[in-house]
Scaffold this motif. Structure first.
Motif, PDB file in Angstrom:
ATOM      1  N   ARG A 311       0.841  -1.194   0.000  1.00 17.12           N
ATOM      2  CA  ARG A 311       0.000   0.000   0.000  1.00 17.12           C
ATOM      3  C   ARG A 311       0.881   1.251   0.000  1.00 17.12           C
ATOM      4  NH1 ARG A 311      -3.487  -0.020   5.497  1.00 17.12           N
ATOM      5  NH2 ARG A 311      -4.506  -1.704   4.364  1.00 17.12           N
ATOM      6  N   PRO A 312       0.408   2.351  -0.593  1.00 19.48           N
ATOM      7  CA  PRO A 312       1.226   3.569  -0.596  1.00 19.48           C
ATOM      8  C   PRO A 312       1.332   4.163   0.809  1.00 19.48           C
ATOM      9  CG  PRO A 312      -0.828   3.863  -1.851  1.00 19.48           C
ATOM     10  CD  PRO A 312      -0.871   2.489  -1.274  1.00 19.48           C
ATOM     11  N   ASP A 313       2.364   4.993   1.021  1.00 20.58           N
ATOM     12  CA  ASP A 313       2.479   5.639   2.332  1.00 20.58           C
ATOM     13  C   ASP A 313       1.530   6.849   2.388  1.00 20.58           C
ATOM     14  OD1 ASP A 313       3.724   7.615   0.860  1.00 20.58           O
ATOM     15  OD2 ASP A 313       5.749   7.010   1.445  1.00 20.58           O
ATOM     16  N   GLU A 314       1.432   7.415   3.581  1.00 21.01           N
ATOM     17  CA  GLU A 314       0.452   8.489   3.795  1.00 21.01           C
ATOM     18  C   GLU A 314       0.639   9.697   2.876  1.00 21.01           C
ATOM     19  OE1 GLU A 314      -0.575   8.140   8.248  1.00 21.01           O
ATOM     20  OE2 GLU A 314      -0.835  10.244   7.686  1.00 21.01           O
ATOM     21  N   PRO A 315       1.889  10.195   2.707  1.00 21.31           N
ATOM     22  CA  PRO A 315       2.049  11.348   1.813  1.00 21.31           C
ATOM     23  C   PRO A 315       1.580  11.044   0.382  1.00 21.31           C
ATOM     24  CG  PRO A 315       4.033  11.003   3.134  1.00 21.31           C
ATOM     25  CD  PRO A 315       3.147   9.848   3.405  1.00 21.31           C
ATOM     26  N   ALA A 316       1.820   9.828  -0.089  1.00 22.04           N
ATOM     27  CA  ALA A 316       1.399   9.475  -1.457  1.00 22.04           C
ATOM     28  C   ALA A 316      -0.129   9.449  -1.557  1.00 22.04           C
ATOM     29  CB  ALA A 316       1.986   8.119  -1.848  1.00 22.04           C
TER      30      ALA A 316
END
Ligand code: SF4
Length: 359
Positions: A311-316
């Protein structure tokens, strides 16, 4: 567990009543049992409202008629063989089917709602690249009786009123509409468990013939389209079975559905790091959604051990959402539920590997 007629029965074949819609039940009661319509009402109420698991439970039906029913009718009752309780209250169920295969269903509490996520097939033909079910292959369609009986097994386990149903478990519902539609007629009927049409959501990768059939049907079921990318190449990689349909054709069938039903379609978009979370992907999604009565549900990829995705990180995620917002205000980031018990989106299906088809 299925009730069986006796060998001496003069009625053939045994009629399963669990997934039989109201009108068909009325016809069967009149034509086969030669009984008046109120007996059909009694039967329907016992099976779908009062949770009878056997004709013997139906105490206000005369004994002689119960005996006849025991010979000519069957109910599908699914035994819970495993239940896993997640930290957030989500419960994943493994339910034994009459042939020994297993259906997976999930109960998701979100007060005041209690949602049942049901399977429509054992396994799936669609082979979506991020989904456990897609990896295990297809065994068979579930019958209307088995689809309905999943809901009743969950109701029995929870002892609470189930308010919503989503067909987002194993399988592609539009690949099994002949069984799905009778089950939905049963569970949305006022005299049964009475899940309103608008509280039922059908999830699909977008089989145009199925969407057209739903449009013609005119019922108020919600439609959730598993889009996951509006870039043709990315979508074909993530949802290979969608390759047969262009994004343009898919969008046209969604427009026709929203026109016919008068509801917004939900675009489901599972964010996977480095795959469909770029600015280009966000712009393509916004283009796809432009002018289409829709809302966008973003969800974060749920880990499947055998698959390489993350899963992408929060900023992404924030950047992806910020890119969408000016053009698509109706965007939500859906909370992932039940991932600790392998009950979240894309995680069902391991049971298919551990059971074998009989017969
Ligand atoms: S995401 Fe749905 S349609 Fe795709 S493989 Fe999984 S169960 Fe089948």
């Amino acid at each position: 567990m299925t009730m069986n007629r006796t060998d001496e029965s003069k009625y053939t074949p045994v009629q399963n009543l669990t997934g039989m819609p109201w009108e068909e039940l009325e016809d069967w009661v009149a034509g086969e049992l030669l009984e008046r319509p109120f007996r059909a009402r009694q039967l329907f109420s016992w099976i779908h409202h009062r949770g009878a698991e056997s004709v013997n439970d139906m105490t206000d039906i005369p004994k002689a008629l119960r005996e006849r029913l025991s010979e000519c009718a069957a109910l599908t009752v699914l035994e819970t063989i495993e239940r896993a309780d997640g930290d957030d209250g989500t419960q994943r169920f493994l339910l034994r089917l009459p042939d020994g295969l297993v259906a997976e269903s999930v109960l998701i509490p979100d007060p005041p709602r209690l949602t049942a996520c049901l399977s429509t097939q054992v396994g799936c033909k669609m082979k979506c690249a991020f989904c456990m079910t897609g990896q295990v292959g297809f065994r068979r369609n579930l019958t209307s009786h088995e689809i309905t009986a999943q809901l009743y097994a969950l109701r029995k386990a929870s002892q609470e009123r189930i308010s919503n149903v989503v067909l987002m478990g194993m399988g592609e519902p539009l690949d099994n509409l002949d069984q799905v539609l009778p089950a939905l007629l049963v569970i949305s009927h006022d005299s049964g468990i009475c899940i309103g049409q608008r509280k039922i959501t059908i999830s699909t990768i977008g089989l145009p013939n199925g969407i057209e059939r739903l449009s013609r049907l005119g019922r108020q079921y919600g439609l959730a389209l598993s889009l996951h990318s509006a870039v043709a190449k990315t979508r074909e990689m993530l949802v290979p079975a969608a390759a047969a349909t262009s994004l343009h054709q898919l969008r046209q069938s969604l427009v026709a559905w929203t026109d016919a039903i008068g509801r917004r379609v939900t675009l489901e978009y599972c964010l996977i790091a480095g795959v469909n979370d770029s600015e280009r992907e966000a712009d393509a999604l916004a283009d796809f959604a432009q002018g289409l009565p829709c809302k966008i549900n973003l969800l974060l990829y749920n880990r499947v051990a055998s698959l390489p995705w993350k899963r992408p990180d929060e900023p992404a995620v924030s950047a992806f959402m910020a890119r969408l917002f000016p053009r698509c205000p109706a965007v939500t980031l859906r909370k992932s539920r039940g991932s600790d018990v392998q009950g979240a989106c894309g995680q069902l299906g391991a049971s298919v590997l551990s059971t074998t088809t009989k017969g």
